[in-house]
Design a protein around this motif. Sequence first.
Motif, PDB file in Angstrom:
ATOM      1  N   ASP A   1       0.838  -1.201   0.000  1.00 39.97           N
ATOM      2  CA  ASP A   1       0.000   0.000   0.000  1.00 39.97           C
ATOM      3  C   ASP A   1       0.871   1.248   0.000  1.00 39.97           C
ATOM      4  O   ASP A   1       1.319   1.714   1.046  1.00 39.97           O
ATOM      5  CB  ASP A   1      -0.927  -0.013   1.220  1.00 39.97           C
ATOM      6  CG  ASP A   1      -1.819   1.220   1.272  1.00 39.97           C
ATOM      7  OD1 ASP A   1      -2.131   1.743   0.188  1.00 39.97           O
ATOM      8  OD2 ASP A   1      -2.180   1.652   2.373  1.00 39.97           O
TER       9      ASP A   1
ATOM     10  N   THR B   1      -0.079   4.148  -0.577  1.00 40.37           N
ATOM     11  CA  THR B   1      -0.850   5.309  -0.124  1.00 40.37           C
ATOM     12  C   THR B   1      -0.972   5.365   1.396  1.00 40.37           C
ATOM     13  O   THR B   1      -1.525   6.323   1.929  1.00 40.37           O
ATOM     14  CB  THR B   1      -2.269   5.273  -0.727  1.00 40.37           C
ATOM     15  OG1 THR B   1      -2.944   4.084  -0.287  1.00 40.37           O
ATOM     16  CG2 THR B   1      -2.204   5.280  -2.249  1.00 40.37           C
ATOM     17  N   ALA B   2      -0.472   4.346   2.098  1.00 42.05           N
ATOM     18  CA  ALA B   2      -0.481   4.295   3.574  1.00 42.05           C
ATOM     19  C   ALA B   2      -1.891   4.365   4.148  1.00 42.05           C
ATOM     20  O   ALA B   2      -2.096   4.902   5.235  1.00 42.05           O
ATOM     21  CB  ALA B   2       0.383   5.411   4.156  1.00 42.05           C
ATOM     22  N   THR B   3      -2.863   3.793   3.454  1.00 41.87           N
ATOM     23  CA  THR B   3      -4.235   3.778   3.976  1.00 41.87           C
ATOM     24  C   THR B   3      -4.525   2.517   4.791  1.00 41.87           C
ATOM     25  O   THR B   3      -5.488   2.489   5.551  1.00 41.87           O
ATOM     26  CB  THR B   3      -5.235   3.874   2.819  1.00 41.87           C
ATOM     27  OG1 THR B   3      -4.999   2.806   1.889  1.00 41.87           O
ATOM     28  CG2 THR B   3      -5.105   5.197   2.091  1.00 41.87           C
ATOM     29  N   VAL B   4      -3.714   1.486   4.636  1.00 42.32           N
ATOM     30  CA  VAL B   4      -3.940   0.238   5.367  1.00 42.32           C
ATOM     31  C   VAL B   4      -3.340   0.306   6.766  1.00 42.32           C
ATOM     32  O   VAL B   4      -3.842  -0.325   7.696  1.00 42.32           O
ATOM     33  CB  VAL B   4      -3.351  -0.953   4.577  1.00 42.32           C
ATOM     34  CG1 VAL B   4      -3.529  -2.262   5.339  1.00 42.32           C
ATOM     35  CG2 VAL B   4      -3.996  -1.061   3.209  1.00 42.32           C
ATOM     36  N   HIS B   5      -2.279   1.077   6.945  1.00 43.82           N
ATOM     37  CA  HIS B   5      -1.538   1.061   8.199  1.00 43.82           C
ATOM     38  C   HIS B   5      -2.365   1.466   9.415  1.00 43.82           C
ATOM     39  O   HIS B   5      -2.160   0.887  10.496  1.00 43.82           O
ATOM     40  CB  HIS B   5      -0.308   1.960   8.086  1.00 43.82           C
ATOM     41  CG  HIS B   5       0.632   1.811   9.245  1.00 43.82           C
ATOM     42  ND1 HIS B   5       0.515   2.562  10.397  1.00 43.82           N
ATOM     43  CD2 HIS B   5       1.674   0.992   9.447  1.00 43.82           C
ATOM     44  CE1 HIS B   5       1.447   2.211  11.243  1.00 43.82           C
ATOM     45  NE2 HIS B   5       2.172   1.266  10.703  1.00 43.82           N
ATOM     46  N   PRO B   6      -3.283   2.432   9.353  1.00 42.86           N
ATOM     47  CA  PRO B   6      -4.007   2.815  10.575  1.00 42.86           C
ATOM     48  C   PRO B   6      -4.751   1.677  11.251  1.00 42.86           C
ATOM     49  O   PRO B   6      -4.904   1.688  12.481  1.00 42.86           O
ATOM     50  CB  PRO B   6      -4.977   3.897  10.074  1.00 42.86           C
ATOM     51  CG  PRO B   6      -4.292   4.501   8.898  1.00 42.86           C
ATOM     52  CD  PRO B   6      -3.581   3.359   8.244  1.00 42.86           C
TER      53      PRO B   6
ATOM     54  N   ASN C   1      -1.646  -0.380 -11.081  1.00 43.90           N
ATOM     55  CA  ASN C   1      -2.372   0.833 -10.737  1.00 43.90           C
ATOM     56  C   ASN C   1      -2.334   1.845 -11.879  1.00 43.90           C
ATOM     57  O   ASN C   1      -3.351   2.484 -12.194  1.00 43.90           O
ATOM     58  CB  ASN C   1      -1.773   1.443  -9.474  1.00 43.90           C
ATOM     59  CG  ASN C   1      -2.341   2.814  -9.155  1.00 43.90           C
ATOM     60  OD1 ASN C   1      -3.394   2.938  -8.539  1.00 43.90           O
ATOM     61  ND2 ASN C   1      -1.641   3.872  -9.551  1.00 43.90           N
TER      62      ASN C   1
ATOM     63  N   VAL D   1       5.945   3.388   1.949  1.00 43.33           N
ATOM     64  CA  VAL D   1       4.886   4.381   2.175  1.00 43.33           C
ATOM     65  C   VAL D   1       5.356   5.815   1.938  1.00 43.33           C
ATOM     66  O   VAL D   1       4.546   6.728   2.029  1.00 43.33           O
ATOM     67  CB  VAL D   1       4.317   4.259   3.607  1.00 43.33           C
ATOM     68  CG1 VAL D   1       3.763   2.872   3.854  1.00 43.33           C
ATOM     69  CG2 VAL D   1       5.373   4.612   4.651  1.00 43.33           C
TER      70      VAL D   1
ATOM     71  N   CYS E   1       4.896  15.857   6.142  1.00 48.09           N
ATOM     72  CA  CYS E   1       4.850  14.392   6.040  1.00 48.09           C
ATOM     73  C   CYS E   1       5.580  13.750   7.213  1.00 48.09           C
ATOM     74  O   CYS E   1       6.756  14.037   7.465  1.00 48.09           O
ATOM     75  CB  CYS E   1       5.467  13.937   4.717  1.00 48.09           C
ATOM     76  SG  CYS E   1       5.478  12.149   4.508  1.00 48.09           S
TER      77      CYS E   1
ATOM     78  N   ARG F   1       5.064  10.128   7.754  1.00 44.42           N
ATOM     79  CA  ARG F   1       4.642   8.735   7.587  1.00 44.42           C
ATOM     80  C   ARG F   1       5.693   7.733   8.062  1.00 44.42           C
ATOM     81  O   ARG F   1       5.355   6.710   8.661  1.00 44.42           O
ATOM     82  CB  ARG F   1       4.324   8.462   6.107  1.00 44.42           C
ATOM     83  CG  ARG F   1       3.005   9.035   5.645  1.00 44.42           C
ATOM     84  CD  ARG F   1       2.701   8.570   4.238  1.00 44.42           C
ATOM     85  NE  ARG F   1       1.465   9.147   3.722  1.00 44.42           N
ATOM     86  CZ  ARG F   1       1.006   8.935   2.500  1.00 44.42           C
ATOM     87  NH1 ARG F   1       1.683   8.166   1.657  1.00 44.42           N
ATOM     88  NH2 ARG F   1      -0.123   9.484   2.108  1.00 44.42           N
TER      89      ARG F   1
ATOM     90  N   GLU G   1       5.551   7.003  11.623  1.00 38.54           N
ATOM     91  CA  GLU G   1       4.290   6.388  12.033  1.00 38.54           C
ATOM     92  C   GLU G   1       4.267   4.884  11.777  1.00 38.54           C
ATOM     93  O   GLU G   1       3.593   4.142  12.492  1.00 38.54           O
ATOM     94  CB  GLU G   1       3.132   7.050  11.297  1.00 38.54           C
ATOM     95  CG  GLU G   1       2.922   8.513  11.668  1.00 38.54           C
ATOM     96  CD  GLU G   1       1.945   9.210  10.740  1.00 38.54           C
ATOM     97  OE1 GLU G   1       1.512   8.552   9.761  1.00 38.54           O
ATOM     98  OE2 GLU G   1       1.617  10.382  10.969  1.00 38.54           O
TER      99      GLU G   1
END
Length: 547
Positions: free
Chosen positions: A23, A25-30, A152, A403, A434, A436, A439
Amino acid sequence: MLKTCRIFLAVISIVLMTALFLDFTATVHPFAGFLAKLQFVPALLALNLAVLVFLVLLTLLFGRVYCSVLCPLGIFQDAVAALARRLTGKAQRKTSRHAFAKPHRLLRCIFPGLFVLAIVCGAGSLTALLDPYATFGRMTTALVQPLVMHANNALSLLAEHLDSYAFAPVEVWLVSVPLLGIALFLLTVVTVLAVRHGRLYCNAICPVGTLLGLLSRAAVFRPHFTSAACRGCRRCEHSCKSSCLDLDHRDIDLSRCVVCLNCVASCPTGALAYGRPDRAGPASGQPAAAGSTAGLTGAGEGPASAQSTGAATSSREHGSEHDRGRGGIHGRAPLSRRDFLRTTSLAAVAAPAAEADKLVDGGLAAIVDKVNPQRATALVPPGAQSLRHFARHCTGCQLCVAVCPNHVLRAATGLVTLMQPEMGYERGYCRPECTRCGEVCPAGAILPVTRAEKAGLQIGRAVWTKELCIAISKGHSCDNCAQHCPTQAITMVPLAAADPASTRTPAIRIPAINDARCTGCGACEYLCPARPLSAIHVEGIQVHAAI
């Protein structure tokens, strides 16, 4: 039932872990990043005592379930071995299982010893090479993520043709040639060992498997023989992926058992069970019943497997009919053959056209790509605190590289820091908003920082090279570096004031750098028009400081 639950949890675990590395886009990590923090080596390097205590108690209670449920490399080996058994066919499937084998005691001492020595000496590259979590991350990031990004971009082109902007194109580039080679080598080694020897990598090379194996000897719940009903069919022994079940002596080497529960599920008489062993039951070391070789040719076959195969075939046929009845995207009609050919043709020529636009400025002058300069001191991300701290804690899992939206992180090529990320500004710069990388880092190599903390954190200092600046070499005024510096650490001064002996016109201005205000973000280096080397570049510092 227990085996089904184990497989279900393992599938969820490896899918989410793979999504973390794919991922961009780092949308899965949360909601899935906690799985990275549950890995043993990152928790050890980060001194995450809560996770370490949890993993130790988990092993003391249930055995090495970590290796079968939480470790992505272990689950990957199981998937490879299962796929290999399916591809070899029924005739060879029975012989592909692994009978009991003696443990490789020498290897189980050498590799954990090297791992401990690497941690003590701060040899981050060796630590990263032996960490199973980091090995899986490198393989996924280096080999699979580029394919996902290309897919993608293809979907982006297709969606644009359909008047949709659900996908945004991304830049795909080779992060590190050595990393790609190491990932291919490790993939080959792990795959060959998984196909031929099951979990040999986990029980002979992996230091985490060796350590947890020592703890699992005292596990409360474990696979064990429950009665004398064993007929000696050897189905359990040949279904053991760790080659740790000795039917002749009715003994299970718990230090190598990964609690896959294949033996329990394959036993036709219920002579094996998972739970607390009954002290009044058959003693370990009792020889198996006579005729122990009977039933080898029928292991794993029967009406149940035929029924499940038929059910799977029916499900696939139903799924195919269901897919054939679907409509187009968002209710649109399916693409015609002409539209499909037109779209694929556009995809085929889009990359060369984009490259031509990148290399040619207005069709008159060639533009040369920027080159990452050789820095005297490496640049590491904000939150790393110092080069020493970063080198001792980083496992080189490449999660931060995956990410990073600014393309400033890539794997280092130095011997000591091999595979550990370092920064370069030829494709972007470290934007102040940024955070990320801090995080997502599970090993404590990059500590989380807020945007306000990052704005006042110095990771390097800008250095101006007079001979490369176009104000000197071309005689043209340029203030790109000063205009785009987010901390206003660069001001433009007249060349005559800086160099009274210069014969240049007084209108020419050159950059003057205030080291006390420079954070090392790299905006000046990235936006400098000089090529291939920027006239202003950032040198790292040993210890990060607040400004």
